[in-house]
Structures are given as structure tokens and as C-alpha cells.
Design an enzyme around this catalytic site. Structure first.
Site, PDB file in Angstrom:
ATOM      1  N   ASP A 143       0.807  -1.224   0.000  1.00 54.95           N
ATOM      2  CA  ASP A 143       0.000   0.000   0.000  1.00 54.95           C
ATOM      3  C   ASP A 143       0.840   1.274   0.000  1.00 54.95           C
ATOM      4  O   ASP A 143       0.441   2.298   0.551  1.00 54.95           O
ATOM      5  CB  ASP A 143      -0.977   0.009   1.197  1.00 54.95           C
ATOM      6  N   GLY A 157      -4.349  -4.287  -4.282  1.00 52.98           N
ATOM      7  CA  GLY A 157      -5.365  -3.299  -4.636  1.00 52.98           C
ATOM      8  C   GLY A 157      -4.623  -2.033  -4.995  1.00 52.98           C
ATOM      9  O   GLY A 157      -4.199  -1.288  -4.121  1.00 52.98           O
ATOM     10  N   HIS A 158      -4.415  -1.817  -6.286  1.00 55.61           N
ATOM     11  CA  HIS A 158      -3.646  -0.652  -6.712  1.00 55.61           C
ATOM     12  C   HIS A 158      -4.603   0.467  -7.091  1.00 55.61           C
ATOM     13  O   HIS A 158      -5.346   0.371  -8.059  1.00 55.61           O
ATOM     14  CB  HIS A 158      -2.717  -1.026  -7.874  1.00 55.61           C
ATOM     15  N   LYS A 195       1.982   2.141  -5.245  1.00 58.78           N
ATOM     16  CA  LYS A 195       2.629   1.673  -6.483  1.00 58.78           C
ATOM     17  C   LYS A 195       1.768   1.943  -7.711  1.00 58.78           C
ATOM     18  O   LYS A 195       2.278   2.326  -8.759  1.00 58.78           O
ATOM     19  CB  LYS A 195       2.934   0.175  -6.382  1.00 58.78           C
ATOM     20  N   GLN A 231       2.178  -5.837  -3.250  1.00 56.49           N
ATOM     21  CA  GLN A 231       2.530  -5.942  -1.816  1.00 56.49           C
ATOM     22  C   GLN A 231       3.833  -5.171  -1.559  1.00 56.49           C
ATOM     23  O   GLN A 231       4.077  -4.199  -2.247  1.00 56.49           O
ATOM     24  CB  GLN A 231       2.631  -7.414  -1.371  1.00 56.49           C
TER      25      GLN A 231
END
Ligand code: IMP
Ligand code: MG
Length: 423
Positions: free
Chosen positions: A13, A40-41, A16, A221
Site C-alpha cells: 500500500d 489493490g492498486h 505503487k 505488496q
């Protein structure tokens, strides 16, 4: 040509997705090399917010090819949700998204097994995202996995055998479940995958390099969640570090170019596990509120704390980071004092190395720096930085021995400031 790698240096988080989106105009191909829909980007531009899970964050740039590499684990059902949402918002993916034959499939029972294993661990639970990541990688390593390329060759036999095995495991754990509705979505997802080009991604990536194409490998990650180097066992099940780009795409190590290490001006973690600089007080709450630190996949509140330079130096060492990228600097706008952890004290002894023993409860040793107490979100150029912020950035560069190339001062694409060249 060489492959540039972009990865997280903390517990995920770091932001990225936004950075890949900002950097992707400079590349021909964006490739994901590990992880799956546990990622979750989040990307924001033109007033819209998108969350990507398995699809590379280069998908919003026209003319770029996006590759889901062999190191990724792909859940067809969630993949279809992602494709549907992107297409509904007017993004045509058909010729721009390529999927590796060698990527492993997350079966519907992997999700059930993830939940069953977590329940069995009780208080020792990892706090996974519940997406079946661990069980899918377990099957890969134990040579029981199904790969995307298998979809086209007597798939139902392989599928049924895997499901039968998983049913046995679930029964052993007395785990009750309803597989039918999960399977329906899953098979609809499988049809969705078939719409895309399923390729020998290893050959594709290497041929593209030979043709002079530029490639950005997008990590998911963070380094402290790496299966080998993270705070084991509270980690994810893949190699999130730079070496993961070699195994997850088929790139020889000599073809790795720049390594961009992403970190936040503070630190967060979701799920269980050690977090030496965690703040359980109002300051932690203030960071969570300012930074809106809630999981983009699970919605869980993230644990928040001060920046940890011991963990960051470790991550920089393992990854060979060539440039740093600092995210969410604006979240610290209203702090009088900002602390940075430069060492740990373990049983009274000071160390600058991240310890093996996760139970050791390292006590952070802090340096205090004055806050800048002003709004960074409207800044467009580094010459407008408040002096205290420039001092903070210079302090981090001195401690980390790597230059900061980019500073992000807000979620939007436009809120990105170049400090130094990236190469
Ligand atoms: P898993 O990857 O779902 O097995 O979860 C293992 C650990 O990694 C848990 O602590 C998760 O919260 C964490 N994790 C997995 N993916 C992400 C991510 O994309 N961002 C932050 N934490 C993650
Ligand atoms: Mg995330």
C-alpha cells in the site's frame, strides 16, 4: 534494453499503482510479476478513482501493452469483475492485455481453504486478504497447481481432480461451504480469460527486449511481506522483491535496469505481524484519517506508525534500489513534529538491523524532525517545498544513501513532483 522494476519497500500500500500510472508513458510494456488479487492498486485521475487487482496499472495509457506474468496467481472470477468494471468505464482492453500461459489459477476452493486455514490458526492468524493466495501458491509449489495454459487442454479432468482434493482438505477441517455459486462466477471468469491473448510471456518479454522495447515490471505488496525476507510467517506467499521480477517474468538478472523503491512518508500495515513503529494512540489515528488508510481490497483499517528507516534500509539492500519514490508526503502536513526510527533497541541492545525474532518486540529509537505545517497538495515544483520538508527529504536521503526521484503530494496523477532524474 533492460527491465526497470518498481516495488514497495514497506508492508504494501505504498502507492505503487499511482506511480506506475505516472511512469508508464515512458514504457512500451507494463508487466505484473507476482501476487494476485490480494493487491489493490488505487489510481486517481480526471476526478475518477479506479482499483486494480490483477491487471497492470499501465492499462489506462493508450498504446501500452500490459502483461500478467507467470509469477502471478489469477482468479478468473475477480479478473472478470475487474475487466467488466474497466470496460464499463470505457476502457477497451482486448488488444492491450496479455496473459501468461504459465500463470497459476486461483480455484474457487482456494478461497475456501484460505478462510479455513485462517480459522484454524485462531489467534495466530495471518490476517490474509482471503483471496486464496496462499493455497494457490501452495499448490504451485507442491506441483498440484493448474495454469492458465491448462484451460485449453482437457481442463475439466484436471479441475475435477483438484477440487476433489480440496474438498477432502476442507472436510478434514470441518469447514462448511457452498461451492456452487462460487463455481458459476469462476467459470464465467474462465470464458472472460479466453477473450484475451494467452501467451508464452517469457519469450514475449525477452523478444520485446531484443527489439528495443522498454519494460516496467510492477510489483505488488511490499518487501516486508516477501515470503523469504518479510516478517515471516506474517507475509504473503510470493517473492515481492526485485528477484521476483526475474522468476515472475523470465528475465535474466543482468537485464534488470533501474529499481524504483516506493515508500510512504510514514508506515502502515494490514493484517497481523510485527510493526515496530506502530502507533496505537491519537497520532496513529491522525495518520489513518489524514491518509485515509483503509484497505482498498478488504476495507480493513490499516495499522499506522512513523517511518521505519531500519526496515527501509533492509528493503533497499535486498532490492538494490537505484531511486526512491516518496508517497503521501501531504499526509504529514499538520504534524508539529515528525519522528523517524533510525535503530531498534532489543533487550537493551541497539541495532540497525531488522531482527529474525519477530517476538523480540524491538523498541524504536527515534530522531525528531520539525513538521512543515503547510499544505503540500497544491505544490507543483520542488522550489515551492517548505524548508522543513526539503530538510526531511534530505535527512531521509542521507540515512538511506539513495536519492529520492519523485515526491507525491496527493492521490491525483497531477500531484507528482520530480525531484531528481530517475536514472
Ligand atoms: P495474503 O497475501 O492474502 O495471503 O495475505 C498475507 C498478508 O499480506 C496479510 O497480512 C495481508 O494483509 C497482506 N497483504 C496481502 N496483499 C497486500 C497488499 O496488496 N497490500 C497490503 N497488504 C497486503
Ligand atoms: Mg493496496
Amino acid at each position: 534494453m533492460k527491465v526497470d522494476v518498481l516495488l514497495g519497500l514497506q508492508w504494501g500500500d505504498e502507492g505503487k499503482g499511482k506511480v506506475v500510472d505516472v511512469l508508464s508513458p515512458g514504457y512500451d510494456i507494463i508487466a505484473r510479476f507476482q501476487g494476485g488479487p490480494n493487491a489493490g492498486h488505487t489510481l486517481e485521475f480526471e476526478g475518477q478513482k479506479y482499483v486494480l487487482r490483477s491487471i497492470p496499472s499501465g492499462i489506462f495509457q493508450d498504446g501500452k501493452l500490459n502483461v500478467i506474468g507467470n509469477g502471478v496467481v489469477l482468479d478468473p472470477a475477480l479478473f472478470k469483475e475487474e475487466v467488466d468494471a474497466l470496460e464499463a468505464s470505457g476502457h477497451d482492453l482486448t488488444d492491450r492485455l496479455l496473459i501468461s500461459k504459465k500463470a497459476h489459477l486461483i480455484l474457487p476452493t482456494h478461497r475456501l481453504l484460505d478462510a479455513a486455514y485462517e480459522r484454524k490458526k485462531g489467534n495466530g492468524k495471518i490476517g490474509t486478504t482471503g483471496k486464496g493466495i496462499g493455497p494457490a501458491y501452495t499448490d504451485k509449489i507442491s506441483r498440484n497447481g493448474l495454469r492458465v495454459g491448462d484451460i485449453f487442454h482437457s481442463f475439466s479432468e484436471k479441475y475435477n481432480a483438484a477440487i476433489a482434493r480440496h474438498r477432502g482438505l476442507l472436510q478434514q477441517m470441518d469447514y462448511e461451504y457452498d461451492l456452487e455459486s462460487l463455481e458459476q462466477q469462476w467459470f464465467a471468469g474462465l470464458d472472460c480469460i479466453k477473450r484475451f491473448r494467452v501467451i508464452d510471456s517469457d519469450y514475449f518479454i525477452n523478444k520485446s527486449l531484443d527489439e528495443g522495447k522498454s519494460i516496467l515490471a510492477e510489483g505488488a505488496q511490499g518487501t516486508m511481506l516477501d515470503i523469504d525476507f518479510g516478517s515471516y510467517p506474517f507475509v504473503t506467499s510470493s517473492n515481492t522483491v526485485c528477484a521476483g521480477a526475474c522468476t515472475g517474468l523470465g528475465i535474466p538478472p543482468v537485464k534488470i535496469g533501474n529499481v524504483y523503491g516506493i515508500f510512504k512518508a510514514y508506515c502502515t500495515r494490514v493484517g497481523s505481524g510485527p510493526f515496530p513503529t506502530e502507533l496505537m494512540d491519537e497520532t496513529g489515528e491522525q495518520i489513518r484519517n489524514n491518509g485515509f488508510e483503509y484497505g482498498s481490497v478488504t476495507g480493513r483499517p490499516r495499522r499506522c506508525g512513523w517511518i521505519d528507516l531500519v526496515a527501509l534500509r533492509y528493503a533497499i539492500m535486498i532490492n538494490g534500489v537505484t531511486r526512491l519514490i516518496m508517497m503521501k508526503s501531504d499526509v504529514m502536513d499538520d504534524f508539529d513534529v515528525i519522528k523517524a526510527c533510525t535503530a531498534y533497541k532489543i533487550h537493551g541492545v541497539e541495532t540497525t538491523e531488522f531482527p529474525f525474532e519477530t517476538e523480540a518486540n524491538p523498541e524504536p529509537v527515534y530522531v525528531e524532525l520539525p513538521g512543515w505545517k503547510s499544505d503540500m497538495t497544491k505544490i507543483h515544483d520542488k522550489r515551492e517545498f517548505p524548508k522543513e520538508f526539503s530538510d526531511y527529504a534530505a535527512f531521509l536521503e542521507k540515512m538511506l544513501k539513495v536519492k529520492i526521484g519523485i515526491v507525491s503530494v496527493g492521490p491525483d496523477r497531477a500531484q507528482t513532483i520530480l525531484l531528481d532524474s530517475l536514472r
